[in-house]
Design a protein around this motif. Structure first.
Motif, short mmCIF file in Angstrom:
data_model
loop_
_atom_site.label_atom_id
_atom_site.label_comp_id
_atom_site.label_asym_id
_atom_site.label_seq_id
_atom_site.Cartn_x
_atom_site.Cartn_y
_atom_site.Cartn_z
N HIS A 160 0.93 -1.12 -0.07
CA HIS A 160 -0.21 0.33 -0.04
C HIS A 160 1.09 1.43 0.06
O HIS A 160 1.90 0.98 0.37
CB HIS A 160 -1.16 -0.23 1.33
CG HIS A 160 -1.84 1.25 1.02
ND1 HIS A 160 -1.37 2.30 1.17
CD2 HIS A 160 -3.49 1.41 0.87
CE1 HIS A 160 -2.70 3.23 1.28
NE2 HIS A 160 -3.76 2.56 1.13
N ARG A 161 0.40 2.69 -0.47
CA ARG A 161 1.31 3.58 -0.49
C ARG A 161 1.07 4.04 0.11
O ARG A 161 2.71 4.66 0.95
CB ARG A 161 0.56 4.72 -1.20
CG ARG A 161 -0.70 4.66 -0.38
CD ARG A 161 -1.78 6.44 -1.51
NE ARG A 161 -2.51 6.74 -1.13
CZ ARG A 161 -3.79 5.50 -1.14
NH1 ARG A 161 -3.66 4.24 -1.41
NH2 ARG A 161 -5.09 6.49 -0.78
N ASN A 162 1.01 3.78 1.98
CA ASN A 162 1.23 4.40 3.10
C ASN A 162 2.24 3.36 3.79
O ASN A 162 2.85 3.73 4.99
CB ASN A 162 0.38 4.05 3.91
CG ASN A 162 -0.82 5.48 3.25
OD1 ASN A 162 -0.87 6.32 3.04
ND2 ASN A 162 -2.32 5.47 4.32
N MET A 163 2.61 2.17 3.11
CA MET A 163 3.57 1.56 3.78
C MET A 163 5.40 2.03 2.81
O MET A 163 6.20 0.95 3.20
CB MET A 163 2.97 0.19 3.01
CG MET A 163 2.07 -0.59 4.07
SD MET A 163 1.48 -0.97 5.58
CE MET A 163 0.86 0.88 6.42
N LEU A 164 4.55 2.16 1.47
CA LEU A 164 6.48 1.92 1.04
C LEU A 164 7.18 2.82 1.90
O LEU A 164 8.57 2.09 1.38
CB LEU A 164 5.86 3.54 -0.55
CG LEU A 164 4.63 2.60 -0.85
CD1 LEU A 164 5.06 3.24 -2.45
CD2 LEU A 164 5.57 1.43 -1.66
N ARG A 165 7.29 3.58 2.33
CA ARG A 165 8.08 3.90 3.29
C ARG A 165 8.78 3.05 4.46
O ARG A 165 10.32 3.19 5.16
CB ARG A 165 7.89 5.39 4.82
CG ARG A 165 6.57 5.04 4.93
CD ARG A 165 6.29 6.41 6.24
NE ARG A 165 5.41 5.72 7.28
CZ ARG A 165 4.67 6.08 6.81
NH1 ARG A 165 3.54 5.90 5.79
NH2 ARG A 165 3.27 6.26 8.03
N TYR A 166 8.05 2.44 4.36
CA TYR A 166 8.62 1.37 5.47
C TYR A 166 9.85 0.03 4.56
O TYR A 166 10.45 -0.79 5.48
CB TYR A 166 7.27 0.46 6.41
CG TYR A 166 7.01 1.28 6.95
CD1 TYR A 166 7.66 1.28 8.45
CD2 TYR A 166 6.12 1.80 7.28
CE1 TYR A 166 7.01 2.52 9.87
CE2 TYR A 166 4.91 2.59 7.79
CZ TYR A 166 5.46 3.06 8.83
OH TYR A 166 4.63 3.87 9.80
N CYS A 167 9.06 -0.17 4.05
CA CYS A 167 9.86 -1.07 2.87
C CYS A 167 12.30 -0.92 2.53
O CYS A 167 12.23 -1.97 3.43
CB CYS A 167 9.97 -0.79 1.36
SG CYS A 167 8.13 -1.68 1.10
N PRO A 168 12.21 0.58 2.83
CA PRO A 168 14.35 0.35 3.58
C PRO A 168 14.33 -0.72 4.42
O PRO A 168 15.18 -0.64 4.70
CB PRO A 168 14.40 1.29 2.79
CG PRO A 168 12.88 2.51 1.88
CD PRO A 168 11.69 1.32 2.56
#
Length: 602
Positions: A160-168
């Protein structure tokens, strides 16, 4: 409680180290076992995904931290899981672990999966499942639990777009998901977003991930027929107009479709075997309802029948999909059988990607025509796939795709007297919502004559398109009930100019209800077969509805027990008896048994 959890985790870890040395893949010999983890509160799409698992014959166990789980909102009912997460004795009993949907992603609840992330048992369980080779699925905020478990390092996932910041932080390569991005498979991980749009594809992606456990060399010659011993059970149904029986093995058996032949009827679906997993199931019944013969047809991969129609010689054509043969990862499968149960020929159709057939009909010239979907060719992510084969040899005469830039699915096909074909399904390439009912009319050579798309909410899909005596059409399926996230059985009648005359939605508040097929009787009444969760939330029963030509409900019947039941196809015999194919988890010999119902309306 925390100390007990860690003792359990320690034991599981020791068992895991021993199991991985001897066998690093799940044991699929006894059917597919799914462990579904619920956050509190759970999301409305949980049932949509669970329902697709059940329809494949998979056994679903729900687990949560507490003994009950709150509803996502006033849309849903409270949920009682089967087991608490800390009480799970061993992850080795399962093949698939799923973190089920939550309500929204940060806009309905600030921390949607916070209880799972804070629970050491839940996080450790997912890590253990990953290291034992189990298949894992989640969507949207469930990615956070997978990340905490350390299973996303180096993985390609949809987020989800709100989750992208956690991927790194998790070491994952993330793609932003939407209703335009289908589920992604990265070996044992399957991820998706917009789970209301993709429940069918999510289950199919997990099945394909399981395929990776046992690599095979596809060959049409590997698909063979064998006699099948089935245990039969007569059902005690509290309606004088309905009778039924089950047939099955000790594992999973399901009925998908049924047709009338000259001396009885033939039911098709799937039977699960310890050696080959899913095989095509074919049962020939006499007119009295007794089994004449039963066959399992398949190879080393997944072989599944979805549709059947009678041939001119008393035999049948069977349509479905296979991974045992074909050009791609999964191909459409077409089989011709004679009246004695012998395979006359078998063939596949498709390309390098995923292709499947969901229905088949007999053309005016006696040749079989199937419809389904293709991911191998066409204009979009998937297109409606229509194939005509030679009746004598099975040689493909022509194939055509119909679709736009996104997804189309063909769920049913009717061969009309003028040589043309009517297809019902769904699309999100055009229409009003994320998915809409789709009606396609093709000419005798597969050329497109017209297309009609209808929908009134975010999600609408047709599982059957039925031509009527007045030259109009009936669409049977399901859609959002009053624009909520809860599905309602949906019936739409259209005139010969494809204008909607009426549309009705029926169902139980706070539960998902589905429509699958229907027939028109000589007196103009309409009989619809579907599923309802009434009276037990979450435990589906077969729902038979009788309507007048204006869509008014005249009477209805529910058939089922304490476990899930699912119907699919319905046909009308010459004496007016309605015959329904389905599956039952409440009765019979196995986790699911194939079920045939006979309905005699006054």
């Amino acid at each position: 409680m925390k100390r007990r959890c860690w003792i359990t985790v320690l034991l599981i870890g020791l068992l895991t180290s021993m199991i991985v040395i001897a066998q690093d893949v799940p044991d699929l010999s006894q059917g597919i076992q799914v462990l579904s983890l619920l956050a509190d509160p759970y999301g409305a799409n949980t049932y949509l995904i669970k329902d697709q698992f059940e329809r494949l014959g998979w056994t679903v166990t729900f687990a949560a931290i507490g003994e009950s789980v709150s509803p996502c909102s006033n849309l849903c009912s409270a949920f009682l899981p089967d087991i608490r997460i800390e009480d799970i004795p061993s992850i080795a009993a399962y093949d698939v672990v799923v973190v089920m949907p939550t309500p929204g992603t940060f806009y309905q609840k600030p921390d949607p999966v916070g209880d799972l992330r804070a629970n050491e048992c839940a996080v450790s369980l997912i890590a253990d499942a990953y290291h034992q080779g189990l298949r894992l699925y989640t969507g949207c905020s469930g990615i956070l639990v997978f990340g905490d478990a350390g299973v996303l390092e180096g993985a390609s996932v949809i987020s989800h777009r709100n989750m992208l910041r956690y991927c790194p932080d998790f070491g994952a390569v993330c793609t932003s998901g939407s209703h335009r991005v289908r589920p992604m498979i990265d070996n044992q991980l399957v991820t998706a977003t917009n789970q209301r749009v993709w429940p069918i594809e999510i289950a199919a992606a997990l099945a394909r991930s399981l395929d990776l456990l046992v690599p095979i060399t596809p060959s049409i010659n590997s698909i063979v027929a064998r006699d099948l011993a089935l245990e039969e059970t007569s059902l005690d149904i509290p309606y004088s107009t309905i009778s039924g029986r089950t047939a099955g093995t000790p594992l999973a058996d399901i009925g998908r479709d049924v047709c009338v032949v000259s001396d009885g009827r033939v039911l098709v679906g799937m039977t699960y075997s310890p050696q080959d997993r899913e095989d095509v199931l074919v049962i020939k019944y006499s007119e009295a309802g007794e089994i004449v013969w039963a066959r399992a047809i398949g190879g080393p991969g997944r072989d599944f029948a979805e549709g059947v129609c009678a041939s001119d010689d008393g035999g049948v054509y069977i349509a479905g999909y296979t991974t045992s043969a074909g050009q791609g990862v999964e191909d459409a499968l077409l089989i011709r059988m004679d009246a004695s149960g012998e395979v006359v020929w078998k063939t596949t159709a498709g390309g390098a990607d995923y292709d499947a057939a969901f229905d088949v009909c007999l053309a005016a010239d006696g040749a079989p025509v199937l419809c389904g979907l293709t991911n191998s060719s066409g204009k979009g992510l998937s297109d409606i796939y229509t194939v005509k084969a030679d009746a004598q040899t099975g040689t493909i005469l022509w194939e055509t795709t119909t679709g736009g830039p996104l997804i189309e699915r063909g769920h049913s096909i009717v061969c009309l007297a003028d040589g043309s074909f009517l297809i019902g399904g769904g699309t999100n390439s055009r229409g009003a919502g994320n998915l809409d009912m789709h009606l396609v009319h093709l000419g005798a050579e597969g050329e497109q004559l017209w297309i009609k798309t209808v929908g009134d909410s975010v999600y609408d899909i047709a599982n059957a398109a039925i031509p009527l005596a007045d030259n109009g059409f009936l669409l049977v399926g399901h859609g959002d009930h009053e624009f909520s996230e809860i599905m309602a059985l949906t019936v739409r009648r259209m005139d010969c100019e494809r204008n909607t005359l009426w549309m009705t939605q029926l169902g139980v508040n706070k539960e998902h209800d589905y429509g699958f097929d229907g027939v028109e009787l000589e007196d103009g009444r309409l009989v619809i077969v579907g599923v309802t969760a009434e009276p037990v939330p979450g435990e589906n029963d077969i729902w038979i509805l009788v309507m007048d030509g204006s869509g008014n409900l005249l009477e209805d019947f529910t058939v089922g027990g304490p476990e899930p039941e699912w119907p699919r196809g319905i046909c009308l015999s010459p004496d007016g008896t309605l015959i329904i194919a389905g599956q039952t988890g409440s009765y019979g010999a196995g986790s699911y048994d194939a079920m045939m119902l006979e309905v005699k309306l006054p």
